[in-house]
Design a protein around this motif. Sequence first.
Motif, PDB file in Angstrom:
ATOM      1  N   VAL B 315     -30.195   0.705 -14.516  1.00  0.00           N
ATOM      2  CA  VAL B 315     -29.120  -0.142 -14.606  1.00  0.00           C
ATOM      3  C   VAL B 315     -28.593  -0.479 -13.148  1.00  0.00           C
ATOM      4  CG1 VAL B 315     -27.236   1.535 -15.141  1.00  0.00           C
ATOM      5  CG2 VAL B 315     -26.911  -0.732 -15.793  1.00  0.00           C
ATOM      6  N   LEU B 316     -27.920  -1.616 -12.954  1.00  0.00           N
ATOM      7  CA  LEU B 316     -27.361  -1.815 -11.793  1.00  0.00           C
ATOM      8  C   LEU B 316     -25.941  -1.868 -11.771  1.00  0.00           C
ATOM      9  CD1 LEU B 316     -28.369  -2.845  -8.713  1.00  0.00           C
ATOM     10  CD2 LEU B 316     -27.477  -5.034  -9.810  1.00  0.00           C
ATOM     11  N   LEU B 317     -25.106  -0.954 -11.020  1.00  0.00           N
ATOM     12  CA  LEU B 317     -23.854  -0.842 -11.100  1.00  0.00           C
ATOM     13  C   LEU B 317     -22.986  -1.137  -9.839  1.00  0.00           C
ATOM     14  CD1 LEU B 317     -23.579   2.624 -12.953  1.00  0.00           C
ATOM     15  CD2 LEU B 317     -23.482   0.481 -13.978  1.00  0.00           C
ATOM     16  N   GLY B 318     -21.828  -1.598  -9.940  1.00  0.00           N
ATOM     17  CA  GLY B 318     -20.927  -1.625  -8.889  1.00  0.00           C
ATOM     18  C   GLY B 318     -20.841  -0.279  -8.144  1.00  0.00           C
ATOM     19  N   THR B 343     -28.644   2.650  -3.131  1.00  0.00           N
ATOM     20  CA  THR B 343     -27.861   1.763  -2.973  1.00  0.00           C
ATOM     21  C   THR B 343     -28.372   0.456  -2.496  1.00  0.00           C
ATOM     22  OG1 THR B 343     -27.546   2.786  -0.786  1.00  0.00           O
ATOM     23  CG2 THR B 343     -25.676   3.063  -2.071  1.00  0.00           C
ATOM     24  N   LYS B 344     -28.076  -0.587  -2.993  1.00  0.00           N
ATOM     25  CA  LYS B 344     -28.558  -1.863  -2.615  1.00  0.00           C
ATOM     26  C   LYS B 344     -27.446  -2.742  -1.986  1.00  0.00           C
ATOM     27  CE  LYS B 344     -32.131  -1.582  -5.047  1.00  0.00           C
ATOM     28  NZ  LYS B 344     -33.479  -2.002  -4.795  1.00  0.00           N
ATOM     29  N   PRO B 345     -27.670  -2.845  -0.519  1.00  0.00           N
ATOM     30  CA  PRO B 345     -26.773  -3.697   0.241  1.00  0.00           C
ATOM     31  C   PRO B 345     -26.726  -5.122  -0.101  1.00  0.00           C
ATOM     32  CG  PRO B 345     -28.839  -3.058   1.463  1.00  0.00           C
ATOM     33  CD  PRO B 345     -28.855  -2.408   0.344  1.00  0.00           C
ATOM     34  N   SER B 346     -25.611  -5.629  -0.250  1.00  0.00           N
ATOM     35  CA  SER B 346     -25.496  -7.033  -0.396  1.00  0.00           C
ATOM     36  C   SER B 346     -26.292  -7.922   0.450  1.00  0.00           C
ATOM     37  CB  SER B 346     -24.192  -7.427  -0.549  1.00  0.00           C
ATOM     38  OG  SER B 346     -23.141  -6.957   0.498  1.00  0.00           O
ATOM     39  N   HIS B 347     -27.535  -8.227   0.251  1.00  0.00           N
ATOM     40  CA  HIS B 347     -28.477  -9.220   0.981  1.00  0.00           C
ATOM     41  C   HIS B 347     -27.892 -10.506   0.954  1.00  0.00           C
ATOM     42  CE1 HIS B 347     -31.573  -6.249   2.084  1.00  0.00           C
ATOM     43  NE2 HIS B 347     -31.890  -6.047   1.064  1.00  0.00           N
ATOM     44  N   GLU B 348     -27.796 -10.865  -0.146  1.00  0.00           N
ATOM     45  CA  GLU B 348     -27.405 -12.299  -0.326  1.00  0.00           C
ATOM     46  C   GLU B 348     -26.094 -12.390   0.050  1.00  0.00           C
ATOM     47  OE1 GLU B 348     -30.088 -12.679  -4.474  1.00  0.00           O
ATOM     48  OE2 GLU B 348     -29.445 -10.903  -3.126  1.00  0.00           O
ATOM     49  N   GLU B 349     -25.466 -13.180   0.675  1.00  0.00           N
ATOM     50  CA  GLU B 349     -23.990 -13.186   0.894  1.00  0.00           C
ATOM     51  C   GLU B 349     -23.414 -13.737  -0.381  1.00  0.00           C
ATOM     52  OE1 GLU B 349     -22.380 -12.305   3.974  1.00  0.00           O
ATOM     53  OE2 GLU B 349     -24.554 -11.466   4.029  1.00  0.00           O
ATOM     54  N   LEU B 350     -22.079 -13.877  -0.303  1.00  0.00           N
ATOM     55  CA  LEU B 350     -21.456 -14.516  -1.564  1.00  0.00           C
ATOM     56  C   LEU B 350     -21.728 -14.075  -2.940  1.00  0.00           C
ATOM     57  CD1 LEU B 350     -21.972 -18.551  -0.425  1.00  0.00           C
ATOM     58  CD2 LEU B 350     -20.431 -16.604   0.695  1.00  0.00           C
ATOM     59  N   GLN B 351     -22.293 -12.994  -2.910  1.00  0.00           N
ATOM     60  CA  GLN B 351     -22.483 -12.028  -4.365  1.00  0.00           C
ATOM     61  C   GLN B 351     -21.588 -10.880  -4.393  1.00  0.00           C
ATOM     62  OE1 GLN B 351     -25.606 -12.363  -6.623  1.00  0.00           O
ATOM     63  NE2 GLN B 351     -26.493 -14.458  -6.237  1.00  0.00           N
ATOM     64  N   GLY B 352     -20.632 -10.633  -3.782  1.00  0.00           N
ATOM     65  CA  GLY B 352     -19.933  -9.609  -3.876  1.00  0.00           C
ATOM     66  C   GLY B 352     -20.160  -8.439  -2.987  1.00  0.00           C
ATOM     67  N   GLY B 353     -19.689  -7.134  -3.460  1.00  0.00           N
ATOM     68  CA  GLY B 353     -20.052  -6.092  -2.471  1.00  0.00           C
ATOM     69  C   GLY B 353     -21.274  -5.389  -2.747  1.00  0.00           C
ATOM     70  N   GLU B 354     -21.362  -4.114  -2.085  1.00  0.00           N
ATOM     71  CA  GLU B 354     -22.499  -3.091  -2.324  1.00  0.00           C
ATOM     72  C   GLU B 354     -22.792  -2.874  -3.765  1.00  0.00           C
ATOM     73  OE1 GLU B 354     -23.491  -0.717   1.317  1.00  0.00           O
ATOM     74  OE2 GLU B 354     -23.113   0.681  -0.443  1.00  0.00           O
ATOM     75  N   LYS B 355     -23.973  -2.812  -4.480  1.00  0.00           N
ATOM     76  CA  LYS B 355     -24.378  -2.255  -5.715  1.00  0.00           C
ATOM     77  C   LYS B 355     -25.213  -0.933  -5.575  1.00  0.00           C
ATOM     78  CE  LYS B 355     -23.061  -6.541  -7.246  1.00  0.00           C
ATOM     79  NZ  LYS B 355     -22.403  -6.837  -6.078  1.00  0.00           N
ATOM     80  N   VAL B 356     -25.255  -0.432  -6.791  1.00  0.00           N
ATOM     81  CA  VAL B 356     -25.984   0.814  -6.919  1.00  0.00           C
ATOM     82  C   VAL B 356     -26.893   0.612  -7.918  1.00  0.00           C
ATOM     83  CG1 VAL B 356     -25.719   3.262  -7.177  1.00  0.00           C
ATOM     84  CG2 VAL B 356     -23.908   2.129  -6.163  1.00  0.00           C
ATOM     85  N   LEU B 357     -28.223   1.140  -7.858  1.00  0.00           N
ATOM     86  CA  LEU B 357     -29.205   1.133  -8.844  1.00  0.00           C
ATOM     87  C   LEU B 357     -29.448   2.392  -9.184  1.00  0.00           C
ATOM     88  CD1 LEU B 357     -31.471  -0.727 -10.367  1.00  0.00           C
ATOM     89  CD2 LEU B 357     -32.857  -0.085  -8.639  1.00  0.00           C
TER      90      LEU B 357
END
Lengths: 162, 373
Positions: B315-318, B343-357
Motif C-alpha cells: 500500500v502507498l501511504l502519505g 520512501t518514494k520521493p515525489s518525482h512528478e511535480e504537482l502531485q503533492g508531498g513524499e509518499k511511503v510504500l
Amino acid sequence: ASESESDRKGIQNAPEKNVDGVEWAESKAVEDEDGGGDVENLLKEEEEYGEENDFSADTAGALKWKEDLTQKAAEAFLRQQQSAPNLRKLVYGTVAEDADEEDDADEELGGLFHVSRPDKESKQKANALDCSKFPVETPQDWDLDEVMNSIRDCFVTGKWEA
Amino acid sequence: MASQPHSLSYVGCNFLRQRLVLSTLSGRPVKIRKIRAKEENPGLRDFEASFIRLIDKVTNGSRIEINQTGTTLYYQPGLLYGGVLEHDCSPHRSIGYYLESLLCLAPFMKHPLRIVLRGVTNDQVDPSVDVLKATALPLLKKFGIDGEGFELKITRRGMPPKGGGEVIFACPVRKVLRPIQSTDPGKIKRIRGTAYSVRVSPQIANRIVDSARSILNKFIPDIYIYTDHMKGTSSGKSPGFGLSLVAETTNGTFLGAELASNPQGQGTAVLPEELGLNCAKLLLEEIYRGGCVDSTNQSLVLLLMTLGQQDVSKVLLGPLSPYTIEFLRHLRSFFQIMFKIETKPSHEELQGGEKVLMTCVGIGFSNLSKTIK
C-alpha cells in the motif's frame, strides 16, 4: 598530446572506479543495517578521492566530465540520504519503551528512597491523548498559486501521464 | 488454553485502544501500568472505562483486572463473539473513538456484529462517524469485507458536550482477508461532503457549503456537499455544526477531512464561513499528503494487511502519523511482523508531498470461530 594524456588518465582511472563501484554495491546492500556508517565511509572516500584528483585539475578536454563521477555519485547519495531519513530505523530502531525500562532500573536507591526524575518527554508521550488523527503541523497557504499548483495533477483535471 | 502466552507490558494510557485490539486479535494478554500515575487525578478515565466495557461486550471470556486507583490494567483476551449489542459511549470522546477499534475487530467475530452506539457523533478530537463511513468502509471492502449486512448509519446526531447521538454499525464476518496491492491512488474525480447542523439555524449549513465550494471549485468542478439538518429527537442534546469532506479518486481511494464547531460553552463562536474555508484547506492538505489511504485510516489498513492471507500486500501511504508509527511497533510485538518501508520521493511535480510504500506478507490469520453454514 593532450588527448593521449587524457586517454592514459582514463585507463588509470578505470580500476579505481571499479573498486569504488564494488564498494558502492556493498554499501547499498548493508544500507539497512547501518546507514550512518556507510555515509561516513563514503565521506572519507570522497575526501581521499578529491586529493588524488588534484594533480589532474589542469586536464582539459572532452573527458573532463568523467573526472568527478564517483564524487558526484557520492554527493547525490548523501543528498538522498539526508532528504529521506531512514524510516525503517525511525520505526523499528529505537523504541520509546526502552527509556522507560531504564528509569525503572535506577529508580531505587538503597532500597528506601527513589530518585524521581521528571522525564517530561517520555512521560507525556506515555500518557498523552490516544487519537489517530494526524493534525497538520505547518499549514500551507492555499491561497498562493504555487501551493495550489503543487497538487494540481492529483485531480482528473490535471495532467495525465501517457 | 493449555499454556498462556507470555503477556506484554506497557506503560501509560496512550495507545490503549490499539494495545487492547491487538491483544484481542493475537490472544496475548497485556498489562498496562502507570496509567496517569503522576497526575492529580490518576488512573483510567470514564471514556477508557467505557471502552474496556465495550471490549468486554464484544468478547466472551475476557478477564479484566484493574487495581483500586485505576493505574494498572491487566487484560487477558477472550474470544471475539459479536452478535446484536448496544453500548452507551462516554460523551467525553466521540463514537469515532470506539468505532475505530470496532472496525478492526468486527470482521473476526463469531457472529456478525450489529451494534447500536450512543454518544457524540461529531467532535473536534476524533474522526467523526461521517468520515469513517466515507473512508473506512470502502477500505474494508477492498479486503473482501462486503455484502448486505455491512452498514454504518447515523440515526441521531449528537454534539459535545452532552451528546445524544445514535449510530448503527453492522459488519459481516469473514474467514480470511484478501491481500491488497494498492500502489496507485489514481486521480481525484469528485469531492463529496456533508455539512451538518443541529439545534442551530438550518441556514448555517448552506453558509458552510458556499465557503467550502469557493476554494475547492478552483481544482475540480464535480463537488456536491449535502446539507444535513436534523430536528427534534434526532438532533441530540447540544447545539453545533460542522463539515466533513471526502475526495474520491478514479481508483477508489477516499481521502477525508473534517472540522466541527466549538462545543457549547467552550471557546469562542466559530463563523460557518470560516469553518467551511478551513475544512476545505484541510482536505487540500490531506490531498497533498496523498497515498491510497488517508492519514486516519493508516493503522487500519496496516492491520488488515498483517492479518491477510500469506501473500504480499502493498500500500502507498502519505507521511506516517505518530499513531501509525507506534502501531507498527505494536504489530511487531504482537504478531512478530515487520513492514518493508520505502520512501518514494515525489518525482512528478504537482502531485503533492513524499509518499511511503509499505509492503508486508500477511500472517494468514483465519477466523476460526466463524461458524460454517
